[in-house]
Design a protein around this motif. Structure first.
Motif: not given
Length: 126
Positions: A50-60
């Motif tokens: 949500q806060k880092i520009p360019g970070f689209i999604s994450s998965i663990i």
């Protein structure tokens, strides 16, 4: 809960189409802190997206003990291993993150959970 892949229902699902840029972070956490860490990690990775520009999604991902990696073999069964994939919009977004934010993000909650970042790498789908 599956031990192969863990994803928050709030995390958008992404595809790994050709050209997708993935920033991978591999972690080892003391086994007794693994569930608490995983709860924290779900919130943390969502906030990063949500806060880092360019970070689209994450998965663990929770991974089995990485057999054959001699530099981890001394940990025995005392650790739980996790991998986070962040999908990044562009190389310039990743470069900016690495230059300006990565150092502070890397230390988030490290002392509390006694985790170790075992490796980081960038992957590009071909």
């Amino acid at each position: 809960m599956s031990t192969d892949a863990v994803s928050s229902p709030m995390t958008p699902v992404h595809s790994y189409a050709p050209g997708t840029l993935v920033y991978e972070v591999n972690l080892s956490v003391p086994r007794e802190k693994a569930e608490e860490y995983l709860d924290w990690l779900h919130v943390f990775t969502k906030e990063q997206v949500q806060k880092i520009p360019g970070f689209i999604s994450s998965i663990i991902f929770r991974q089995p003990k990485p057999y054959g990696l001699h530099w981890l073999s001394e940990e025995g069964n005392a650790k739980t291993y996790m991998t986070v994939h962040y999908v990044i919009a562009s190389q310039s977004d990743l470069d900016s993150y690495l230059k300006t934010q990565q150092a502070s993000v890397a230390t988030a909650e490290q002392e509390r959970f006694e985790y170790v970042v075992t490796s980081r790498r960038t992957l590009s789908v071909v």
